[in-house]
Design a protein around this motif. Sequence first.
Motif, PDB file in Angstrom:
ATOM      1  N   LEU A 142     -61.005  38.519  96.891  1.00 32.29           N
ATOM      2  CA  LEU A 142     -60.901  37.454  95.602  1.00 32.29           C
ATOM      3  C   LEU A 142     -62.292  37.149  94.842  1.00 32.29           C
ATOM      4  N   ASP A 143     -63.443  37.457  95.394  1.00 32.09           N
ATOM      5  CA  ASP A 143     -64.606  37.292  94.877  1.00 32.09           C
ATOM      6  C   ASP A 143     -64.578  38.390  93.983  1.00 32.09           C
ATOM      7  N   THR A 144     -64.222  39.734  94.310  1.00 24.63           N
ATOM      8  CA  THR A 144     -64.400  40.973  93.777  1.00 24.63           C
ATOM      9  C   THR A 144     -63.441  40.796  92.352  1.00 24.63           C
ATOM     10  N   LEU A 145     -62.283  40.108  92.735  1.00 30.12           N
ATOM     11  CA  LEU A 145     -61.255  39.904  91.584  1.00 30.12           C
ATOM     12  C   LEU A 145     -61.670  39.147  90.620  1.00 30.12           C
ATOM     13  N   GLN A 146     -62.499  38.172  91.015  1.00 31.31           N
ATOM     14  CA  GLN A 146     -63.189  37.241  89.821  1.00 31.31           C
ATOM     15  C   GLN A 146     -63.950  38.043  88.780  1.00 31.31           C
ATOM     16  N   VAL A 147     -64.677  38.950  89.508  1.00 30.56           N
ATOM     17  CA  VAL A 147     -65.474  39.613  88.661  1.00 30.56           C
ATOM     18  C   VAL A 147     -64.775  40.541  87.679  1.00 30.56           C
ATOM     19  N   LEU A 148     -63.586  41.210  88.303  1.00 36.31           N
ATOM     20  CA  LEU A 148     -62.726  42.081  87.698  1.00 36.31           C
ATOM     21  C   LEU A 148     -61.870  41.466  86.797  1.00 36.31           C
ATOM     22  N   MET A 149     -61.531  40.261  86.764  1.00 34.48           N
ATOM     23  CA  MET A 149     -60.730  39.330  85.816  1.00 34.48           C
ATOM     24  C   MET A 149     -61.800  39.050  84.349  1.00 34.48           C
ATOM     25  N   LYS A 150     -63.033  38.480  84.982  1.00 33.76           N
ATOM     26  CA  LYS A 150     -63.714  38.408  84.000  1.00 33.76           C
ATOM     27  C   LYS A 150     -63.945  39.432  82.899  1.00 33.76           C
ATOM     28  N   SER A 151     -64.437  40.611  83.524  1.00 26.34           N
ATOM     29  CA  SER A 151     -64.648  41.957  82.868  1.00 26.34           C
ATOM     30  C   SER A 151     -63.203  42.216  81.906  1.00 26.34           C
ATOM     31  N   TYR A 152     -62.105  42.060  82.486  1.00 29.80           N
ATOM     32  CA  TYR A 152     -61.026  42.205  81.921  1.00 29.80           C
ATOM     33  C   TYR A 152     -60.823  41.339  80.702  1.00 29.80           C
ATOM     34  N   ASP A 153     -61.025  39.891  80.995  1.00 30.49           N
ATOM     35  CA  ASP A 153     -60.993  38.873  79.759  1.00 30.49           C
ATOM     36  C   ASP A 153     -61.737  39.259  78.637  1.00 30.49           C
ATOM     37  N   THR A 154     -62.990  39.581  78.947  1.00 31.74           N
ATOM     38  CA  THR A 154     -63.966  39.728  77.907  1.00 31.74           C
ATOM     39  C   THR A 154     -63.832  41.218  77.122  1.00 31.74           C
ATOM     40  N   SER A 155     -63.040  42.098  77.919  1.00 30.81           N
ATOM     41  CA  SER A 155     -62.882  43.418  77.191  1.00 30.81           C
ATOM     42  C   SER A 155     -61.749  43.708  76.505  1.00 30.81           C
ATOM     43  N   ILE A 156     -60.393  43.027  76.878  1.00 28.67           N
ATOM     44  CA  ILE A 156     -59.321  43.072  76.338  1.00 28.67           C
ATOM     45  C   ILE A 156     -59.357  42.465  74.842  1.00 28.67           C
ATOM     46  N   THR A 205     -49.241  42.703  81.824  1.00 28.35           N
ATOM     47  CA  THR A 205     -48.837  44.195  82.140  1.00 28.35           C
ATOM     48  C   THR A 205     -50.164  45.081  82.575  1.00 28.35           C
ATOM     49  N   GLY A 206     -51.267  44.787  81.411  1.00 29.31           N
ATOM     50  CA  GLY A 206     -52.218  45.436  81.722  1.00 29.31           C
ATOM     51  C   GLY A 206     -53.109  45.532  82.839  1.00 29.31           C
ATOM     52  N   PHE A 207     -53.023  44.234  83.595  1.00 28.91           N
ATOM     53  CA  PHE A 207     -53.944  43.900  84.548  1.00 28.91           C
ATOM     54  C   PHE A 207     -53.244  43.839  85.825  1.00 28.91           C
ATOM     55  N   GLN A 208     -51.960  44.274  85.839  1.00 27.72           N
ATOM     56  CA  GLN A 208     -51.302  44.268  86.937  1.00 27.72           C
ATOM     57  C   GLN A 208     -51.633  45.552  87.862  1.00 27.72           C
ATOM     58  N   PRO A 209     -51.862  46.589  87.498  1.00 31.32           N
ATOM     59  CA  PRO A 209     -52.155  47.735  88.412  1.00 31.32           C
ATOM     60  C   PRO A 209     -53.957  47.516  88.914  1.00 31.32           C
ATOM     61  N   VAL A 210     -54.596  46.643  88.220  1.00 34.50           N
ATOM     62  CA  VAL A 210     -55.637  46.349  89.048  1.00 34.50           C
ATOM     63  C   VAL A 210     -55.173  45.259  90.173  1.00 34.50           C
ATOM     64  N   MET A 211     -54.482  44.515  90.107  1.00 32.66           N
ATOM     65  CA  MET A 211     -53.929  43.481  91.043  1.00 32.66           C
ATOM     66  C   MET A 211     -53.202  44.190  92.165  1.00 32.66           C
ATOM     67  N   GLN A 212     -52.398  45.286  91.890  1.00 31.48           N
ATOM     68  CA  GLN A 212     -52.044  46.145  92.893  1.00 31.48           C
ATOM     69  C   GLN A 212     -52.954  46.704  93.981  1.00 31.48           C
ATOM     70  N   GLU A 213     -54.174  47.170  93.439  1.00 38.36           N
ATOM     71  CA  GLU A 213     -55.184  47.751  93.910  1.00 38.36           C
ATOM     72  C   GLU A 213     -56.196  46.968  94.758  1.00 38.36           C
ATOM     73  N   ALA A 214     -56.339  45.847  94.131  1.00 39.37           N
ATOM     74  CA  ALA A 214     -57.625  44.872  94.576  1.00 39.37           C
ATOM     75  C   ALA A 214     -57.220  43.845  95.384  1.00 39.37           C
ATOM     76  N   LEU A 215     -55.885  43.436  95.207  1.00 38.54           N
ATOM     77  CA  LEU A 215     -55.130  42.042  95.665  1.00 38.54           C
ATOM     78  C   LEU A 215     -54.301  42.369  96.545  1.00 38.54           C
ATOM     79  N   ASP A 216     -53.255  42.984  96.323  1.00 38.69           N
ATOM     80  CA  ASP A 216     -52.095  43.290  97.100  1.00 38.69           C
ATOM     81  C   ASP A 216     -52.175  43.920  98.605  1.00 38.69           C
ATOM     82  N   PRO A 217     -53.127  44.777  98.974  1.00 39.50           N
ATOM     83  CA  PRO A 217     -53.525  45.331 100.183  1.00 39.50           C
ATOM     84  C   PRO A 217     -53.782  44.380 101.123  1.00 39.50           C
ATOM     85  N   PHE A 218     -54.771  43.353 100.621  1.00 39.87           N
ATOM     86  CA  PHE A 218     -55.631  42.335 101.212  1.00 39.87           C
ATOM     87  C   PHE A 218     -54.442  41.107 101.521  1.00 39.87           C
ATOM     88  N   LEU A 219     -53.572  40.767 100.900  1.00 40.37           N
ATOM     89  CA  LEU A 219     -52.570  39.945 100.927  1.00 40.37           C
ATOM     90  C   LEU A 219     -51.535  40.510 102.045  1.00 40.37           C
TER      91      LEU A 219
END
Length: 694
Positions: free
Chosen positions: A476-490, A500-514
């Motif tokens: 989740l800490d890593t995902l916070q950094v990724l979300m901030k990066s995505y929010d500032t770059s999109i 839709t653009g962020f879903q692939p990142v969620m599938q890689e960075a969050l779904d396995p841990f859940l």
Amino acid sequence: MATSYFQDGVSSPGANGGASVMSPSSPASVPLPRSNALQNRITSVLSALYADLEIRDALSILDDQGLQNTAEARRNLRLDVQQELIECNGGIVQDFGKVADQLKRIGAAIQNLNNSCAEIRRHVSAANRETGPMLDDARTILNDKRQVETKQQLLDAFKAHFVVSDADLATLTSTAEAVNDDFFRVLLRVKKIHQDSQVLLGSENQRLGLEILEQSSKHLNAAFQKLYRWVQREFKTLDLENPQISTAIRRALRVLAERPNLFQNCLDFFAEAREDILSKNFYAALTGAPVDHDHPVMGKAIELSAHDPLRYVSDMLAWAHSATVSEREALEVLFISEGDEIAKSIQTGIESEPWSRTEEQDTLVVFDGRKALSQLVDRNLAGVFRQLRQRTEQVIQSHEDAILAYKISNLVLFYGTIFANLLGEHSSLLETLRPLADTAMRSFRSITRDHVANLQASLTISPDDLAPPDFLVEALDTLQVLMKSYDTSIVTSDRTQRITGFQPVMQEALDPFLAGCENITNRLRDPSNHIFALNCLLTTKENLRRYAFADRTTDLQPRIEEHEGELTKAMHAWFLRQSGLDTLVENVARVEDLGSSYKDPNQLASIAQQLDAFLPTATEDARTFLGQLEDRTLARRVIEQGAEQFCEDFEEIEGLIVQADEMRAAQINGEVEEEVFLRDVFPRTGDEIRVLLS
């Protein structure tokens, strides 16, 4: 005067001294005819209209004569008038005699003039006979002169329009002469000659038109070759960073565009030169080594100032963006500042040389200057973007950092959008830049999957405190950094596209841990599994809610509610078990089930004692039971719901006990003096339970 005249004629005596002729007393009578004549006369006079103009004029003349109204004057009036008339006529005759003498003298003069004119006519006729041939010759000569003068004027005009002087030809074709205003002036004149010579082809003398057309074509070809070589030399030393770009080079390009092949060759040469210059400048900006001493590197080198890999890539992209903007602005000044003149010149050249068209030009309807400008910028910056891609790929491959790879991917996509707006979606530079984002994303996925594979052992170990495991917190800490990066770059504002653009990142960075948390949940017992699941799900939900594009409340809430319901059931079971009421709930469903308690009330009394011991600390014990649930609000709600269900069960048992006592009392009807009632053994009421558990 007229009045006195008539009065005298009537009242005066006659010639013989007699009385008035009108007097009736006159003894002498006048003969009757005379009397009638006089009366007629008088009547005529009296009846005359003295307002007549003739009478008035006659009277006026008489007044002018100064005559007296006497008998003598009246008798002599006619004679005097006639005498005066005769005298006037005599004066007139004398005057006309003088006029006749003068007319005679004029007639003699006119006769002399006629004689003189006749003499002159004879001399003129003789002169005409003698000078006639000479005048005819003179007219012929003058006519020939006018024709010669007209031909001379035509020749001068023809030479002035169609003949170019040697000095102008040297200015136009000699490489020793500079390309200046005189060159363009002569070139414009020769193009006019070439155009007008085609008119001569339709005249009788086509040979002259062909010769002039051939000669002007040769001069134009030589002029365009000179201009082509001059433009190439200028391109070698052209400094686009100088805002004051020569107007001569812009004018030369506009004119050279009339020869599309030469113009395209110049653009190719210019693109190669600019690509080499920009590549060297980019390398100099990276390393700090200047290309030449005249152009030192401003500021620190990128490789020395950017220690962070992301900063290094960002600085390279920023330099490329700055160079692209500068290059485009400079080329707009160079190629677009003249409006559509270059496009018009190219179209004119294509139409004037149909034999030189290519298949692409055959289908080209209108020359798009903006599109050509973008293509030229693409070619100029191709070397820079190749170096940028190589160095960025080196950064991605040399750092095993998923966050860095994802940030680089977002950064490249962000700049890709900027370059697309600047150069167009079909820019060849984007074909070089966009694969970098794919490379970075592949690296991100690879690193993330390797990390998940390395955590397989940790994905099966549950923490003792049932808190979210370290791997989920780290994810989740890593995902916070990724979300901030995505929010500032999109750059898109469409919510659906952002999600839709962020879903692939969620599938890689969050779904396995859940999924790992779900596996741990399945290995735990009640209620620990529900507490652990709720801790993980609530933590995940709160972290994702910070960014709208990553919010998964819709997906997580049903799972949270499911675990909350299961935990509420566990809480309810705990209340029953700790209070001892579970025995009654499980075994007593009807009034008849309490019949044995009348014979042996000890078990019911024991349950009542256990209930009394449980109630004072029930709420605190329940909080301790859910102490590992991190959400205290949820824990309070679960306790309240479990307590409510417990109170409902108690009230149901209480109701059965009351009914049993009532039935028991009706059966004995006072016959047994010391009968034990269940209410005495089990005295607690539902209201007391609710108060103690509130």
